[in-house]
Scaffold this active site. Structure first.
Site, PDB file in Angstrom:
ATOM      1  N   TRP A   1       0.838  -1.212   0.000  1.00 54.47           N
ATOM      2  CA  TRP A   1       0.000   0.000   0.000  1.00 54.47           C
ATOM      3  C   TRP A   1       0.865   1.252   0.000  1.00 54.47           C
ATOM      4  CZ3 TRP A   1      -4.356  -1.185  -1.856  1.00 54.47           C
ATOM      5  CH2 TRP A   1      -5.022  -2.348  -1.493  1.00 54.47           C
TER       6      TRP A   1
ATOM      7  N   ASP B   1      -1.641   6.781   6.244  1.00 51.25           N
ATOM      8  CA  ASP B   1      -2.683   5.846   5.840  1.00 51.25           C
ATOM      9  C   ASP B   1      -2.946   4.944   7.040  1.00 51.25           C
ATOM     10  OD1 ASP B   1      -4.234   3.809   4.844  1.00 51.25           O
ATOM     11  OD2 ASP B   1      -2.883   3.273   3.190  1.00 51.25           O
TER      12      ASP B   1
ATOM     13  N   LYS C   1     -11.915  -1.850   7.063  1.00 50.30           N
ATOM     14  CA  LYS C   1     -11.049  -2.693   7.879  1.00 50.30           C
ATOM     15  C   LYS C   1     -11.491  -2.623   9.345  1.00 50.30           C
ATOM     16  CE  LYS C   1      -8.628  -3.279   4.132  1.00 50.30           C
ATOM     17  NZ  LYS C   1      -7.537  -2.422   3.675  1.00 50.30           N
TER      18      LYS C   1
HETATM   19  C1  LIG Z   1      -7.046  -1.973   2.321  1.00 47.63           C
HETATM   20  C2  LIG Z   1      -6.019  -0.915   2.368  1.00 47.63           C
HETATM   21  C3  LIG Z   1      -5.953   0.093   1.392  1.00 47.63           C
HETATM   22  C4  LIG Z   1      -6.875   0.142   0.215  1.00 47.63           C
HETATM   23  O1  LIG Z   1      -8.086   0.645   0.601  1.00 47.63           O
HETATM   24  P1  LIG Z   1      -9.271   0.950  -0.439  1.00 47.63           P
HETATM   25  O2  LIG Z   1     -10.266   1.589   0.454  1.00 47.63           O
HETATM   26  O3  LIG Z   1      -9.677  -0.357  -1.009  1.00 47.63           O
HETATM   27  O4  LIG Z   1      -8.721   1.856  -1.475  1.00 47.63           O
HETATM   28  C5  LIG Z   1      -4.989   1.068   1.537  1.00 47.63           C
HETATM   29  N1  LIG Z   1      -4.137   1.064   2.576  1.00 47.63           N
HETATM   30  C6  LIG Z   1      -4.157   0.106   3.524  1.00 47.63           C
HETATM   31  C7  LIG Z   1      -3.187   0.155   4.655  1.00 47.63           C
HETATM   32  C8  LIG Z   1      -5.106  -0.912   3.452  1.00 47.63           C
HETATM   33  O5  LIG Z   1      -5.148  -1.856   4.399  1.00 47.63           O
END
Ligand SMILES: *Cc1c(COP(=O)(O)O)cnc(C)c1O
Length: 354
Positions: free
Chosen positions: A102, A169, A193
């Site tokens: 990511w 993030d 998540k």
């Molecule tokens: C799942 C995830 C993403 C992607 O998220 P989307 O909402 O599907 O774009 C980005 N960063 C991390 C750390 C993730 O776990």
């Protein structure tokens, strides 16, 4: 209510009580005689609900007054672009840490808008640790981190000190522990998540960064427009926001992120202790950097992975397959995974090794 323990990395487990309230709201929202999905986002009950959700975010993380809380669409993945697009002026430098797939995607998108300096990477060892020693650019605008690396099971336990400010993030560990928001210019997280269904993305942004780059942006990609319109520039994902609202209410009733952090620490310890104790399994992750949210583990001496996965499935322990880049198994043990779920997994590991 649930018939299985879902260890999926995302979309992931939500509390039963939240799902029950969501199910009710799908049929009749709060006695209004219609589904929440049929209601105008401009109607008083929905405007109120969205404002309350903003307040719940604010209370849960102690968000200071000089930050805006936005509910956007496009997932965390759109933030990989939207953040540099809105913040970085031409030629300005942003430092990025490369701690997983990511992070790498965030880097790739940021390179389109600024001068990206990758200050560290653990890619060579399949991202099994968090680099601690690295130099930052003197003229950095921000330092980007992925606070929890969902695929590899590593987590920044202590955040690095940025020479500018941090952008994070937090998709897979937001609301799992207390954080000092003041270190961050922007925090973003897809809901699916640890706080709700896919379809809504939480962005917490310091006000002075909104509109900073002065680029000509499409309205939908402009933080300034979303901030000015309180996330109602266009139709927001009302149902998804409602589920986040209920999840945050559940979190509040449990005692907030401090209590949640204690519970998460306890849950993760139970599982890591078993991985260490059980000669059949081992952790591929550096001990200091192990995530409280995603726990990858592998057979210590090889074995038939599918056979163990089937064994678990028969006991109602599902979605334990590891990411293809790591192999083995991964138990995602987000806020809503109960201690009973972890204990059921540990029993399965013990019985299987007999
Ligand atoms: C799942 C995830 C993403 C992607 O998220 P989307 O909402 O599907 O774009 C980005 N960063 C991390 C750390 C993730 O776990």
């Amino acid at each position: 209510m649930k018939k299985v323990y879902n260890f999926s990395a995302g979309p992931a487990v939500l509390p039963d009580s939240v799902l029950n309230q969501a199910a009710e709201a799908v049929v009749d929202y709060s006695g209004h005689g219609m589904s929440i999905m049929e209601m105008s986002h401009r109607s008083a009950p929905i405007v109120e609900m969205v404002a309350e959700t903003r307040q719940l975010v604010c209370d849960a993380l102690n968000v200071p007054d000089n930050y805006k809380i936005l509910f956007l669409q496009g997932g965390a993945s759109l933030q990989f672009s939207m953040i540099p697009m809105n913040i970085l002026k031409d030629g300005e430098i942003a430092d990025y840490t490369d701690t997983g797939a990511w992070s790498a995607k965030a880097i790739k998108e940021a390179q389109r808008y600024g001068n990206v300096n990758v200050v560290c990477s653990s890619k060579e060892t399949i991202y099994n640790y968090i680099p601690k020693e690295f130099d930052q650019s003197d003229t950095q605008q921000y330092l980007h981190i992925t606070s929890n690396n969902t695929i590899y099971g590593t987590q920044w336990t202590d955040f690095p000190k940025a020479s500018g400010y941090l952008v994070a993030d937090m998709s897979s560990d937001i609301f799992s522990r207390p954080v000092d928001i003041n270190q961050f210019g922007v925090i973003y997280a897809g809901a699916q998540k640890n706080m709700g269904p896919a379809g809504v993305t939480l962005v917490i942004i310091r006000e002075d960064l909104i509109g900073r780059a002065e680029r000509h942006l499409p309205a939908m990609l402009d933080f300034a427009i979303h901030a000015e319109k309180d996330s109602m520039y266009n139709t927001p994902p009302v149902f998804a926001i409602y589920v986040v609202n209920r999840t945050l209410q559940w979190l509040k009733e449990l005692g907030g992120v401090d209590t949640m952090h204690e519970l998460n620490t306890l849950k993760a310890k139970l599982l890591y202790d078993e991985i260490e104790r059980n000669p059949m399994f081992k952790s591929p992750v550096a001990e200091d950097d192990r995530s409280l949210m995603n726990v990858p583990f592998v057979f210590a001496n090889g074995g038939d992975e599918q056979h163990f996965l089937n064994f678990c499935t028969e006991r109602g322990l599902v979605t334990l397959k590891g990411h293809r880049s790591v192999g083995g198994f991964r138990a995602s043990i987000y806020n809503a995974m109960s201690e009973e779920g972890i204990k059921a997994l540990i029993s399965a590991m013990q019985d299987y090794s007999q």
